[in-house]
Design a protein around this motif. Structure first.
Motif, PDB file in Angstrom:
ATOM      1  N   LEU A   6      50.775  10.990  26.331  1.00 62.22           N
ATOM      2  CA  LEU A   6      51.294  10.005  27.280  1.00 62.22           C
ATOM      3  C   LEU A   6      50.186   9.632  28.252  1.00 62.22           C
ATOM      4  CD1 LEU A   6      53.932   8.596  28.488  1.00 62.22           C
ATOM      5  CD2 LEU A   6      53.956  10.511  30.097  1.00 62.22           C
ATOM      6  N   LYS A 233      60.117   5.039  30.225  1.00 62.28           N
ATOM      7  CA  LYS A 233      59.596   5.650  28.999  1.00 62.28           C
ATOM      8  C   LYS A 233      59.339   7.139  29.204  1.00 62.28           C
ATOM      9  CE  LYS A 233      55.747   5.647  25.761  1.00 62.28           C
ATOM     10  NZ  LYS A 233      54.464   5.039  25.338  1.00 62.28           N
ATOM     11  N   ALA A 234      58.717   7.482  30.325  1.00 63.32           N
ATOM     12  CA  ALA A 234      58.377   8.878  30.595  1.00 63.32           C
ATOM     13  C   ALA A 234      59.616   9.743  30.739  1.00 63.32           C
ATOM     14  CB  ALA A 234      57.516   8.975  31.852  1.00 63.32           C
ATOM     15  N   SER A 237      61.755  10.169  27.622  1.00 58.37           N
ATOM     16  CA  SER A 237      61.144  11.027  26.605  1.00 58.37           C
ATOM     17  C   SER A 237      61.549  12.489  26.773  1.00 58.37           C
ATOM     18  CB  SER A 237      59.614  10.909  26.665  1.00 58.37           C
ATOM     19  OG  SER A 237      59.081  11.595  27.789  1.00 58.37           O
ATOM     20  N   THR A 345      53.338   9.612  35.599  1.00 59.70           N
ATOM     21  CA  THR A 345      53.356   8.154  35.463  1.00 59.70           C
ATOM     22  C   THR A 345      52.718   7.485  36.662  1.00 59.70           C
ATOM     23  OG1 THR A 345      55.393   8.290  34.155  1.00 59.70           O
ATOM     24  CG2 THR A 345      54.851   6.153  35.118  1.00 59.70           C
TER      25      THR A 345
END
Length: 377
Positions: A6, A233-234, A237, A345
């Protein structure tokens, strides 16, 4: 296996399985000169390790971190930071009956369909234990953000039907109860509810809320690399997360434009500020200088001791009762995982943002702006 990395500049790669020898992470892109000790990381890992209350798995792991590279004399060197946490209390025998059977609510079937092979001992890479690497890297990101005056704070907003009340909210209370709820009264009610469900051999879901303070305006990009999209997204996940919100989230769909819009005003230092924060600190994918507020909805733990219908790898119908040591609720131990993903992030986007404006690049390198150069047109 793709998909274990990531980030763009602040890049994180996790590795390891639930019942393998160790879990680890490699963090690349952290600037040199950041003060960092193993104790800074251990503080975060201690918040997610198992066996701390009756509402967590009884698996006994010290989850002690070892920094293998990237740190010298208490400071980062700018090279990859590699960290390892050894597994010491695996009981793989508890999963022997799962070799040929798919557990309801787990990734067993989909993993098998994709790879044709799977580690049935606790889920392998699909296990919640994989998040140890995320938390270790997130702790480093949190140290980086703290040096910039940015903090990331998460807590349990709700457990089943019990939600923190605004008038009883106290962040100091968060660490005083096993559910990490910033509301003493609601936490007590939620504990009673959890005990009742555990008595029925069932599990419970909930919501984690996270607040990021101190993020300057201008972080994130307006199209595919939106700050809120990157956070989504982070956080999505993380295993067991089934919903994500920024600001008012789904409540915004029930509001009017006049109610949902955040008016602007002039702050104490004549800076632009917002009167309200329905947007959750992000407008058009770019931070607006307000608190960034996000929420993650976690499903109930799929491993329950009740008899459940399923099939074997050959498609034969059967029933299963899951054995082993499992959390009756994921949420409390996931609080620090959400913090970690939000920190990772934010750190990545802050570094990417340094190249967004020519005037700032010139200022960083001590060069005059083009219009100031002698002989320029």
């Amino acid at each position: 296996m793709a998909g274990s990395t990531l980030g763009t500049i602040w890049k994180v790669t996790t590795w390891g399985e639930s019942h393998g020898k160790a879990i680890g992470v490699v963090l690349d892109g952290c600037p040199a000169g950041l003060k960092l000790e193993e104790a800074d990381i251990q503080e975060y890992l201690d918040r997610r390790k198992p066996g701390q209350s009756k509402f967590t798995t009884k698996r006994q792991e010290a989850d002690q971190v070892e920094i293998l590279s990237g740190v010298f004399e208490g400071k980062t060197t700018g090279t990859p930071i590699s960290m390892v946490i050894w597994n010491t209390d695996q009981r793989s025998r508890d999963y022997g009956n799962l070799m040929e059977v798919y557990r309801p609510g787990h990734a067993d079937f989909s993993f098998d369909e994709k790879y044709g092979i799977r580690d049935y001992r606790g889920g392998g890479r699909s296990s919640g234990r994989e998040t140890i690497g995320r938390v270790a890297a997130g702790a480093v990101a949190a140290c980086f953000l703290k040096s910039l005056g940015i903090t990331v704070t998460a807590y349990t907003r709700s457990v089943g039907p019990y939600e923190v009340k605004a008038e009883q909210f106290s962040i100091k209370e968060r660490d005083n109860n096993s559910l990490f709820m910033p509301d003493k009264e609601t936490a007590a009610l939620a504990c009673e509810y959890l005990e009742e469900m555990m008595g029925k051999l069932d599990s419970v879901g909930g919501v984690v809320e996270c607040v990021i303070d101190g993020v300057p305006a201008g972080i994130g990009d307006p199209v595919f690399e939106k700050y809120d999209a990157a956070l989504a997204k982070a956080v999505m996940s993380i295993g067991a997360v089934k919903g994500f919100e920024i600001g008012d989230g789904f409540d915004a769909a029930r509001a009017l434009g006049s109610q949902n819009n955040d008016g602007f005003c002039q702050g104490l230092n004549k800076e632009v500020e917002k009167i309200t924060n329905h947007a959750g600190g992000i407008l058009g994918g770019i931070s607006d200088g307000s608190q960034v507020v996000l929420r993650a909805a976690f499903k109930p733990t799929p491993s329950v001791a009740q008899s459940q219908k399923t099939v074997t790898r050959l498609g034969e119908e059967t029933e299963i009762q899951i054995k082993g040591r499992h959390d009756p609720i994921i949420v409390p131990r996931a609080v620090v995982v959400v913090e970690a993903m939000a920190a990772l992030t934010t750190a990545d986007l802050l570094l990417a943002n340094m190249a967004s404006r020519m005037d700032r690049i010139l200022a960083f390198y001590g060069r005059p702006a083009a219009g100031d150069v002698e002989g320029s047109l």
